[in-house]
Design a protein around this motif. Sequence first.
Motif, short mmCIF file in Angstrom:
data_model
loop_
_atom_site.label_atom_id
_atom_site.label_comp_id
_atom_site.label_asym_id
_atom_site.label_seq_id
_atom_site.Cartn_x
_atom_site.Cartn_y
_atom_site.Cartn_z
N MET A 572 -12.87 -32.24 44.64
CA MET A 572 -13.23 -33.24 45.64
C MET A 572 -12.26 -33.15 46.81
SD MET A 572 -11.66 -36.77 43.96
CE MET A 572 -12.02 -37.74 45.43
N PHE A 573 -12.71 -33.57 47.97
CA PHE A 573 -11.82 -33.70 49.11
C PHE A 573 -11.03 -34.99 48.96
CE2 PHE A 573 -14.94 -30.71 50.58
CZ PHE A 573 -14.15 -29.77 51.25
N THR A 617 -2.28 -32.62 57.48
CA THR A 617 -3.39 -31.69 57.36
C THR A 617 -4.66 -32.28 57.96
OG1 THR A 617 -2.47 -30.68 55.37
CG2 THR A 617 -4.83 -30.44 55.71
N TRP A 618 -4.98 -33.51 57.58
CA TRP A 618 -6.17 -34.17 58.11
C TRP A 618 -6.02 -34.48 59.60
CZ3 TRP A 618 -10.63 -34.08 55.72
CH2 TRP A 618 -10.66 -33.98 54.34
N GLN A 623 -8.40 -29.72 56.12
CA GLN A 623 -8.85 -30.52 54.99
C GLN A 623 -7.94 -30.33 53.77
OE1 GLN A 623 -12.76 -28.87 54.53
NE2 GLN A 623 -13.58 -29.86 56.36
N ALA A 624 -7.86 -31.36 52.95
CA ALA A 624 -7.08 -31.34 51.71
C ALA A 624 -7.99 -31.72 50.55
CB ALA A 624 -5.89 -32.29 51.80
N GLY A 625 -7.65 -31.25 49.35
CA GLY A 625 -8.53 -31.54 48.23
C GLY A 625 -7.81 -31.51 46.89
N LEU A 626 -8.56 -31.86 45.85
CA LEU A 626 -8.05 -31.95 44.48
C LEU A 626 -9.01 -31.22 43.55
CD1 LEU A 626 -6.24 -33.29 42.22
CD2 LEU A 626 -7.88 -35.20 42.29
#
Length: 701
Positions: A572-573, A617-618, A623-626
Motif C-alpha cells: 500500500m502507499f 518524499t511526498w 511516493q512512499a509505501g509499505l
Amino acid sequence: MLPRTKIIILTFVCAFLVNAFSSTILHVTALDVEGCLTYRWQPREKPGFHVSNSSIQRTPKPPLGCEKLRKYKDEVEVGYVVVDPLHDTNEFVTELKAVVGGNDERAMEEKELIVIIEDEAPGKPSGGGLLHSLGEKAHDEKRHAEIWTNTLKGDNHYLVYSSSVLGRARSWNRGATMAHAAKYVVLTTGHSLHAATPDWVANAISLMEERKSMVLVGGRAYGKLMASSDKKSSSGSWFGRKRNLLEEMDEEDEEDEEEREDGVTQRSDGSSMERLGATFTPGLSSDAPVVVRRQAFVNLGRFARTMCPKKGACQGNVVEELAARAWLAGYETALLPTDKDTKEEVSCSETLTNDVLSSTDIETIARRVKGASSVDGNDLPVVPFPSGEEDETAANLWFDYAPIQGKCRPLAEPEDAWTVENCKEIDDADSALMIQYYKRPKNINEIIKGVRLVPEKVEVIIINDSESDHWLWRKQLDRPGDFLIYMHNNHEIRAYNRASLFANSNMLVTLQDDDVPTGTKWLTQALALFESHPKLTFLSGYRARGGFPGGNYGLGRGKIPTTDKKANVPFMFAYKLVAGPLFYRRDVFMRTGMFMLLFSCAGDPGIHFEYEYSLRTWYYEYQAGLYTCNFKHHVGDWKSSGTRASKEKEARRRLVGVRNSQNVRFMYKGLAGGGKEGKLLVRAGAIQKIFASGKPTNVVI
C-alpha cells in the motif's frame, strides 16, 4: 565554503521564498552511477522550512549540543582517501601520521581520513595490501589493531575492507564520494602517500583557492606536458596518435614563455602558478598524489571505469582522462610537482584509453590550456545551473559547483568482454544491502545467512559502528561486493548517509542488526514494486501510517489492505514509514538531501528520521509505501543492548525521539496534519485510492 551566518541567512531567504506547496519538483540531473551524479549533502528543509502559517509562534526544539559531546564534524574542508596501504604496517602508519597530521596526533585526529584496503578476504591472501598474510585470526586482528585501534582514532576517521580488487579509480570514486570534505579531497595510494606532504597539499589548495576554475591538481604528469618538472615519467600518454596536436601546443607554449621572459606578455607577480612552479596540463598521472575539488569531481562523473582491475594492471591513465573531461567542461587542471617520487614505479601503455578524444576535443583542450596560461585565474567559465533548475540560494548552501551539462560521462568505457564479464560483481549490483552494526555478535551468522539467500547480485556493506567483533565479520564477508566499514559510533543517520554515498547500486536497503532476512523473495518483490511504480522512491517492510483518513499498518498493526499483482505481495502507499528495512532509490535520495543530520548528534539514535524523509518524499511529489517482507524482527537481546543498554542511553533515546517528533510536526505544519488540511496526508491517501482501483499510480496529485 560560505560562512555559517550566510548559510543561516540563505536558509531563511529560501524559507521565505518557497510557499507551502508550490514548485516542489526538483529538476536535476539523474543519477548514472559512474556518470552524471547530482546531490546535495543536506535538504533545503530545516526545522520550520515548510511552515505555511506565518502566525505560528512556536520554534523547533533547540540543538542537542552535539559539539559538546564529540569532536565529530559534519563539515570539514579537506579529506584524505588512501588506497592500498603499504605491506609494512609500521612504515605506513608512520607516513600517515607525518602526511595527514604533520606528526601531530591531535591534528591528525581532526582530519577526515578514509583508508581503503582492497582484495583482502580471509584465507585468500592476494599478495597486496596491508594485511598481506590472512587466514589466521590472531594475525588479522593484530594488524587491524595497528591500523585502526592505534592509528585511525579520530571521530572522522574510517577504515574500509573490500573483498574485491577495486583498483584506484573505483576505490577513489567510492572514497571521495563517501567523504564529507566540503571542498577538497587528497587522493593517494600507499606508495604515493609520502609525496603528499603537508606543504604540497597546502600549496595545491592555495592554488585552487586562487583559481576557482581549478578542479584538479596532480603531483606528476606524462610526457612533454610536465614542463615545470625535470622528472619525466616513462609511461606513455593516452592521447595516442592525436598527440601531435598537443606537442605543437607545447612548442607554442615554449615560444610564449620566451616572450614572457622578454616582457612581451606579462602575468601577475602574485600568481600562485608562477610562485609554486605549477603548469596547466591535462596530462596528469595517478602515480602521485592528486587533489580534487570535491563537488566538481563528483559532478564531472568521477574517474572512468575503463578496465576491470587486477594485480599488475595499468591504472595510471584514469586521472589524465578525467583532467581532459574537466578542460572540455570549462575547468582547469594543473601539475604541481612533488618533491618526492613514488616508491613503486607503474608503467602504463597507451592502449588503455587511446583515442577516446576527437581531433576537435584535442584542439579545444589545447586552446583552453594555452588560454588559461595567459590569465590570472577565475576567467574560465564555471558552468552554472541550468535556467530554472536551481536558484542561487540553494546552489550555494554547501558547495560551489553545479552539474556539468553534457560533460559528466567518462569518455572511455569498458569494451573488452573480459572486463565486462569480470567486473559485474563489483560494478553492477542489483541492490546495496547496508547494515548498521553495534555489539550484537550473536546475530551476525543469522543475518548473513539470511542475506545470502537472495538470488540478486548485491553489495553487502557492513557499518561496524561499535568497532567490535572484527574477526566474526571478516570471516563472513568473503564474496565480491562485500565491504566492512569501520566508524567511531556515528550511529544510523550518518552511517546510512555515508554508506549510501559509498554504494554503487541505485537501489539501497537499510537493514538493522536485530532484524533477520528470511526467504528468497523479499528483495525480488521490493524491486518489482519499484519497477511497477516509477514514482515510488521510499519503501518500508515493517510498519507505516496510511494516508488520509489515516491508520497504522504493518507488523503488529492493521493488515495491509491491497496487493500488488506484479510483485505478488501485500502493498500500500503510505504517508509515514517506520524502519526497517527501508528501501530507497539512490538518485532521488541524493538529490533531495539524504537523511537529515539535524535529527541527531553523532553517536545518538536518529529516532523518526524516516518519518521526516517520508514526508519529504511526498512533498517533492514522489511516493512512499509499505509492503510485507516477512523478516524476523527484534532478534536476540535487543531490549538490553544498543540504545537500550542502560538507563542513561534509554533516556537519551526518549529525548531524541520526543524532540524529533515535535520537529516533524512543526516542519510540516499545515502540510501533514491529521485532517483534510494535511496536503501530504491527503496526497498519500489519494494515490492509495488510485492504486486500490487498479489504475496507474504514476500521477501527480
